[in-house]
Design a protein around this motif. Structure first.
Motif, mmCIF file in Angstrom:
data_model
loop_
_atom_site.group_PDB
_atom_site.id
_atom_site.type_symbol
_atom_site.label_atom_id
_atom_site.label_comp_id
_atom_site.label_asym_id
_atom_site.label_seq_id
_atom_site.Cartn_x
_atom_site.Cartn_y
_atom_site.Cartn_z
ATOM 1 N N LYS A 25 37.407 -30.901 -22.677
ATOM 2 C CA LYS A 25 38.184 -31.928 -22.449
ATOM 3 C C LYS A 25 37.925 -32.433 -20.900
ATOM 4 O O LYS A 25 38.221 -31.486 -19.966
ATOM 5 C CB LYS A 25 39.749 -31.445 -22.466
ATOM 6 N N VAL A 31 38.480 -35.227 -17.920
ATOM 7 C CA VAL A 31 39.513 -36.017 -17.310
ATOM 8 C C VAL A 31 38.989 -37.609 -17.872
ATOM 9 O O VAL A 31 37.741 -38.042 -17.503
ATOM 10 C CB VAL A 31 39.415 -35.906 -15.787
ATOM 11 N N LYS A 44 35.322 -33.279 -13.024
ATOM 12 C CA LYS A 44 35.896 -33.962 -14.469
ATOM 13 C C LYS A 44 36.438 -33.218 -15.392
ATOM 14 O O LYS A 44 36.731 -33.571 -16.497
ATOM 15 C CB LYS A 44 34.551 -34.649 -14.899
ATOM 16 N N GLU A 77 38.920 -31.109 -17.119
ATOM 17 C CA GLU A 77 40.276 -30.612 -17.361
ATOM 18 C C GLU A 77 40.440 -29.445 -18.029
ATOM 19 O O GLU A 77 41.307 -28.704 -17.297
ATOM 20 C CB GLU A 77 40.745 -31.968 -18.303
ATOM 21 N N TRP A 78 39.985 -29.219 -18.858
ATOM 22 C CA TRP A 78 40.145 -27.794 -19.567
ATOM 23 C C TRP A 78 38.703 -27.640 -20.332
ATOM 24 O O TRP A 78 38.007 -28.367 -20.790
ATOM 25 C CB TRP A 78 41.092 -27.198 -20.293
ATOM 26 N N TYR A 90 41.707 -23.811 -17.326
ATOM 27 C CA TYR A 90 42.202 -24.997 -16.935
ATOM 28 C C TYR A 90 41.625 -25.414 -15.563
ATOM 29 O O TYR A 90 41.580 -24.529 -14.647
ATOM 30 C CB TYR A 90 43.754 -25.154 -16.840
ATOM 31 N N TYR A 147 42.593 -28.722 -14.483
ATOM 32 C CA TYR A 147 43.737 -29.349 -14.100
ATOM 33 C C TYR A 147 44.751 -28.877 -15.343
ATOM 34 O O TYR A 147 44.310 -29.045 -16.629
ATOM 35 C CB TYR A 147 43.580 -30.857 -14.037
ATOM 36 N N LYS A 148 46.221 -28.543 -15.204
ATOM 37 C CA LYS A 148 46.918 -28.300 -15.988
ATOM 38 C C LYS A 148 48.075 -29.243 -15.782
ATOM 39 O O LYS A 148 48.844 -29.408 -14.872
ATOM 40 C CB LYS A 148 47.535 -26.876 -15.883
#
Length: 119
Positions: free
Chosen positions: A26, A28, A63, A65-66, A115, A117-118
């Motif tokens: 996933k 960004v 980039k 996200e997870w 992650y 970013y979470k």
């Protein structure tokens, strides 16, 4: 998550000898997660991941996200074959991640999500 931590993560996955081929990325700015594969050491730059099926080309670690490492991967050995499944024991990867640093992870029935970013 820092570039160095992403490189550590991929080193652990590649050194685990589990032969993890598939993962879900996933990124960004992308609406939908994309199926791809786990990059090997040769596909990792100082601050980027080489082509791994997520964007049809290289992209920067920032980039991500997870990333999900699935417990079970479906595949067809040949066209029109019924889907077969390979299961993967991810416990060794989880154990190693917990020993080398603080990674933001979720573990569920589908696999392990790491992650960048979470929300």
């Amino acid at each position: 998550m820092s570039n160095a931590k992403w490189r550590k993560l991929f080193r652990i996955v590649n050194d685990s000898h589990l032969g993890l081929k598939n993962c879900i990325w996933k990124l960004v700015g992308e609406d939908e997660p994309k199926h791809g594969f786990v990059p090997d050491d040769e596909q990792l730059g100082e601050n980027y991941v080489g082509d791994c099926g997520a964007l049809n080309g290289p992209f920067e670690f920032k980039k991500i996200e997870w990333l999900k490492l699935p417990n079970r991967v479906g595949y067809k050995p040949y066209e029109n074959a019924p889907t077969q499944y390979k299961t993967q024991d991810l416990s060794i990867i989880i154990e190693q991640l917990c020993t080398i640093g603080s990674f933001e992870i979720d573990i569920d029935s589908e696999g392990v999500t790491i992650y960048g970013y979470k929300a």
